[in-house]
Design a protein around this motif. Sequence first.
Motif, mmCIF file in Angstrom:
data_model
loop_
_atom_site.group_PDB
_atom_site.id
_atom_site.type_symbol
_atom_site.label_atom_id
_atom_site.label_comp_id
_atom_site.label_asym_id
_atom_site.label_seq_id
_atom_site.Cartn_x
_atom_site.Cartn_y
_atom_site.Cartn_z
ATOM 1 N N PRO A 1 8.422 2.850 -3.599
ATOM 2 C CA PRO A 1 7.240 2.420 -4.258
ATOM 3 C C PRO A 1 6.621 2.948 -5.708
ATOM 4 C CG PRO A 1 6.854 1.330 -2.175
ATOM 5 C CD PRO A 1 7.579 2.624 -2.456
ATOM 6 N N ASN A 2 6.391 3.965 -5.563
ATOM 7 C CA ASN A 2 5.366 4.253 -6.837
ATOM 8 C C ASN A 2 5.053 4.770 -7.793
ATOM 9 O OD1 ASN A 2 3.521 3.595 -3.771
ATOM 10 N ND2 ASN A 2 3.557 5.945 -3.259
ATOM 11 N N HIS A 3 6.956 5.710 -7.407
ATOM 12 C CA HIS A 3 7.270 6.534 -9.195
ATOM 13 C C HIS A 3 8.656 6.303 -9.127
ATOM 14 C CE1 HIS A 3 3.760 8.445 -8.944
ATOM 15 N NE2 HIS A 3 3.047 8.245 -7.428
ATOM 16 N N LYS A 4 9.669 5.138 -8.471
ATOM 17 C CA LYS A 4 10.919 5.033 -8.118
ATOM 18 C C LYS A 4 11.719 3.785 -9.137
ATOM 19 C CE LYS A 4 11.591 8.828 -5.510
ATOM 20 N NZ LYS A 4 11.052 10.239 -5.827
ATOM 21 N N LEU B 1 0.018 0.340 3.794
ATOM 22 C CA LEU B 1 0.698 1.441 3.246
ATOM 23 C C LEU B 1 -0.415 2.210 2.625
ATOM 24 C CD1 LEU B 1 2.294 -1.020 -0.372
ATOM 25 C CD2 LEU B 1 3.437 0.668 2.504
ATOM 26 N N GLY B 2 -2.102 2.582 3.778
ATOM 27 C CA GLY B 2 -2.459 3.473 3.825
ATOM 28 C C GLY B 2 -3.566 4.078 2.503
ATOM 29 N N GLY B 3 -3.554 2.965 1.450
ATOM 30 C CA GLY B 3 -4.449 2.670 0.541
ATOM 31 C C GLY B 3 -3.302 3.056 -0.330
ATOM 32 N N LEU B 4 -2.184 3.511 -0.205
ATOM 33 C CA LEU B 4 -1.123 4.466 -1.265
ATOM 34 C C LEU B 4 -0.637 3.799 -2.606
ATOM 35 C CD1 LEU B 4 0.571 7.244 0.417
ATOM 36 C CD2 LEU B 4 -1.683 7.641 -1.474
ATOM 37 N N ASN B 5 -0.670 1.951 -1.663
ATOM 38 C CA ASN B 5 -0.835 1.390 -3.605
ATOM 39 C C ASN B 5 -1.681 0.682 -4.630
ATOM 40 O OD1 ASN B 5 -1.898 0.672 -0.625
ATOM 41 N ND2 ASN B 5 -2.508 -1.569 -1.622
ATOM 42 N N TYR B 6 -2.126 1.508 -4.253
ATOM 43 C CA TYR B 6 -2.782 1.654 -5.501
ATOM 44 C C TYR B 6 -2.996 3.356 -5.885
ATOM 45 C CZ TYR B 6 -5.853 -1.688 -3.473
ATOM 46 O OH TYR B 6 -6.155 -3.222 -2.796
ATOM 47 N N GLN B 7 -1.402 3.179 -6.375
ATOM 48 C CA GLN B 7 -1.042 4.539 -6.643
ATOM 49 C C GLN B 7 -1.768 5.364 -8.233
ATOM 50 O OE1 GLN B 7 1.685 7.730 -5.513
ATOM 51 N NE2 GLN B 7 0.966 6.286 -4.850
ATOM 52 N N ILE B 8 -1.576 4.339 -9.114
ATOM 53 C CA ILE B 8 -2.262 4.582 -10.329
ATOM 54 C C ILE B 8 -3.749 5.451 -9.921
ATOM 55 C CG2 ILE B 8 -3.394 3.953 -12.382
ATOM 56 C CD1 ILE B 8 -0.618 1.854 -12.163
ATOM 57 N N GLU B 9 -4.527 4.577 -9.440
ATOM 58 C CA GLU B 9 -5.975 5.338 -8.551
ATOM 59 C C GLU B 9 -5.578 6.637 -7.710
ATOM 60 O OE1 GLU B 9 -6.066 1.845 -10.873
ATOM 61 O OE2 GLU B 9 -5.040 1.506 -8.530
ATOM 62 N N HIS B 10 -4.737 6.908 -7.015
ATOM 63 C CA HIS B 10 -5.267 7.693 -6.447
ATOM 64 C C HIS B 10 -4.173 9.103 -7.042
ATOM 65 C CE1 HIS B 10 -4.081 10.576 -3.306
ATOM 66 N NE2 HIS B 10 -2.482 10.550 -2.637
ATOM 67 N N HIS B 11 -3.359 8.674 -7.969
ATOM 68 C CA HIS B 11 -2.998 9.897 -9.058
ATOM 69 C C HIS B 11 -3.910 10.614 -9.593
ATOM 70 C CE1 HIS B 11 0.985 11.646 -8.251
ATOM 71 N NE2 HIS B 11 1.271 10.493 -7.918
ATOM 72 N N LEU B 12 -4.522 9.343 -9.734
ATOM 73 C CA LEU B 12 -5.642 10.344 -11.222
ATOM 74 C C LEU B 12 -7.113 10.371 -10.901
ATOM 75 C CD1 LEU B 12 -6.097 7.073 -13.342
ATOM 76 C CD2 LEU B 12 -5.636 9.300 -13.745
ATOM 77 N N PHE B 13 -7.363 10.567 -9.340
ATOM 78 C CA PHE B 13 -8.433 10.921 -8.252
ATOM 79 C C PHE B 13 -7.824 11.080 -7.190
ATOM 80 C CE2 PHE B 13 -10.501 7.695 -11.198
ATOM 81 C CZ PHE B 13 -11.318 8.771 -12.493
ATOM 82 N N ARG C 1 -0.499 10.335 -18.024
ATOM 83 C CA ARG C 1 0.441 10.731 -17.301
ATOM 84 C C ARG C 1 0.803 11.000 -15.968
ATOM 85 N NH1 ARG C 1 -0.438 16.665 -18.307
ATOM 86 N NH2 ARG C 1 -1.143 17.160 -15.975
ATOM 87 N N GLN C 2 -0.561 10.287 -15.812
ATOM 88 C CA GLN C 2 -0.879 10.129 -13.778
ATOM 89 C C GLN C 2 -0.081 8.457 -14.359
ATOM 90 O OE1 GLN C 2 -0.910 12.152 -11.829
ATOM 91 N NE2 GLN C 2 -1.270 13.953 -13.401
ATOM 92 N N VAL C 3 -0.963 7.980 -15.309
ATOM 93 C CA VAL C 3 -0.825 6.307 -15.530
ATOM 94 C C VAL C 3 0.548 6.075 -15.593
ATOM 95 C CG1 VAL C 3 -1.368 4.191 -16.479
ATOM 96 C CG2 VAL C 3 -3.434 5.813 -15.823
ATOM 97 N N LEU C 4 1.408 6.669 -16.700
ATOM 98 C CA LEU C 4 2.798 5.783 -16.626
ATOM 99 C C LEU C 4 4.159 6.319 -15.940
ATOM 100 C CD1 LEU C 4 2.211 6.805 -20.939
ATOM 101 C CD2 LEU C 4 1.304 4.365 -19.827
ATOM 102 N N THR C 5 3.537 6.760 -15.323
ATOM 103 C CA THR C 5 4.506 7.103 -14.082
ATOM 104 C C THR C 5 4.719 6.458 -12.837
ATOM 105 O OG1 THR C 5 3.761 9.545 -13.342
ATOM 106 C CG2 THR C 5 5.090 9.526 -15.792
ATOM 107 N N SER C 6 3.276 6.016 -12.671
ATOM 108 C CA SER C 6 3.258 5.294 -11.427
ATOM 109 C C SER C 6 2.900 3.424 -11.317
ATOM 110 C CB SER C 6 1.132 5.841 -10.821
ATOM 111 O OG SER C 6 1.511 7.525 -10.451
ATOM 112 N N ARG C 7 3.043 2.983 -10.783
ATOM 113 C CA ARG C 7 3.077 1.993 -9.835
ATOM 114 C C ARG C 7 2.101 1.056 -9.102
ATOM 115 N NH1 ARG C 7 8.032 1.712 -8.696
ATOM 116 N NH2 ARG C 7 8.988 1.210 -10.901
ATOM 117 N N ASN C 8 1.912 0.504 -8.788
ATOM 118 C CA ASN C 8 0.494 0.198 -8.483
ATOM 119 C C ASN C 8 1.272 -1.351 -7.536
ATOM 120 O OD1 ASN C 8 -1.524 1.844 -9.075
ATOM 121 N ND2 ASN C 8 -3.211 -0.005 -9.184
#
Length: 348
Positions: free
Chosen positions: A246-249, A283-295, A265-272
Motif C-alpha cells: 500500500p505504501n508506494h504502488k 503495519l508496524g508503523g509503516l502506515n505512516y510511510q510519508i513520515e518514515h521516508h522523510l525520517f 521526492r519522498q512525499v509525492l511517491t508515498s501514501r499513508n
Amino acid sequence: MSPQTPLRSSTAEGHPTGGSDFARLSNQIKQAGLMRRRPAYYAVRIVLVVALYLAGWGAFLLVGNSWWTLAVGVFLAGVFGQVALVAHDVGQRQVFKRKKASARAGRLAGNLGIGMGYGWWQDKHFRHHANPNHEDLDPDVAPDIFVWSQAQACHASKLPRMVGRIQSALFLPLLTLEGFNLHVAGVRALADRSLKQRRLEGILLFGHFTLYCALLFTVLPPGKAVAFLAVHQCLFGVYLGSIFAPNHKGMPTLTGPHRPDFLRRQVLTSRNIRGGRITDVILGGLNYQIEHHLFPSMPSPNLRHAQAIVRRYCEQLDVPYLQTGLNDSYRQAIKSLHHASAPLRQTG
C-alpha cells in the motif's frame, strides 16, 4: 495526476528552496524530540515478539501430528511478519545507535529468525529509500515480474510481458510467493562477493532453513509437513505484501536524471494509511510511510506524532499529501497496474 505519469519537476536536486524546505521541517521534528530513540519501547516490543515466536513453535510441538497444526502455521505467519518489521526498524537504525549492534540484531532476526538475507534486504531497501518509485534507480519498481508504468510495458519482454496483460488480477495471488522469493533472493545474494559478512550471513541463513525443515519433517509426516510449509510461507508472503504494497504502488513514478528535491521526492511517491493503534501494530508503523521516508531513523512509535507536523508543513508548501484507507490503497494499486499494462493488452 495519473499514477503512471512519471514525475518531472523543475525543482531539481540542489535547488536552494527545495533543500531548505526539508531542513526547516527537520528542525521542527528535532525540536519536538521525535528523533530520540525509544529503548524502553523497543525492549518491550522485542521481548513480546520473541515470546510470540517461541510460543508459536512451542504450540507447534504441543499440537504435533494433527491437522490443527495448520492453525499454528497461520499464527506463525503473523509472527514472522512481526519479526520482519523488527528487522526493518533495526536495519533503519531506529533501535540501536551503533551500526555493529544494528547489524548483529538484524542478522539474528532476519537470517536466523525468518530466513531473510539481511545484507541483501538492507542494500535493496536503502536504494529504494534514496529514490522511491524511480524506474531506473528503485529496485522495488524494476520490471522483473510486473510493469509499473506504460513506458516499462512498451519495452517489456519475457516474464513481465507474459504476466503483464493480466497483472492486476495476479497481483494479490502472487503475494503468496513473496515469502519464498525472500528466501531465494537472500540465498542468491550470497554469491555477491561485495556482501558484508557473507560467510556469517550464509551460516545463519542455512541454519534457519535446516532447523525449520528438520522441525517440520521430524514432528509431522511428509504430507502434513508440506501442507504446514505451504500455509505458513504463503500467508507470510501475503502479510508482507499487505504491509509494503500500500505504501508506494499506484503512486507517481520518477524517470530521468532530473528529480524533485528530497522532501518532494519522498512525499509525492508515498501514501499513508489511515487507522488507529491496531493498524499501527499490524503495519508496524509503516502506515505512516510519508513520515518514515522523510525520517527513516525515526523510531516507529514517534511517526504518529510526526504526522501532524509533516502534514501541516506540506499544506503550507502546497505539496500534495495523500492518506487513504487500507482497502482503498489496494484498489489504487491494482487500478494502477491495470493502467500500466494497457500497451501489452493492445498489442495482443
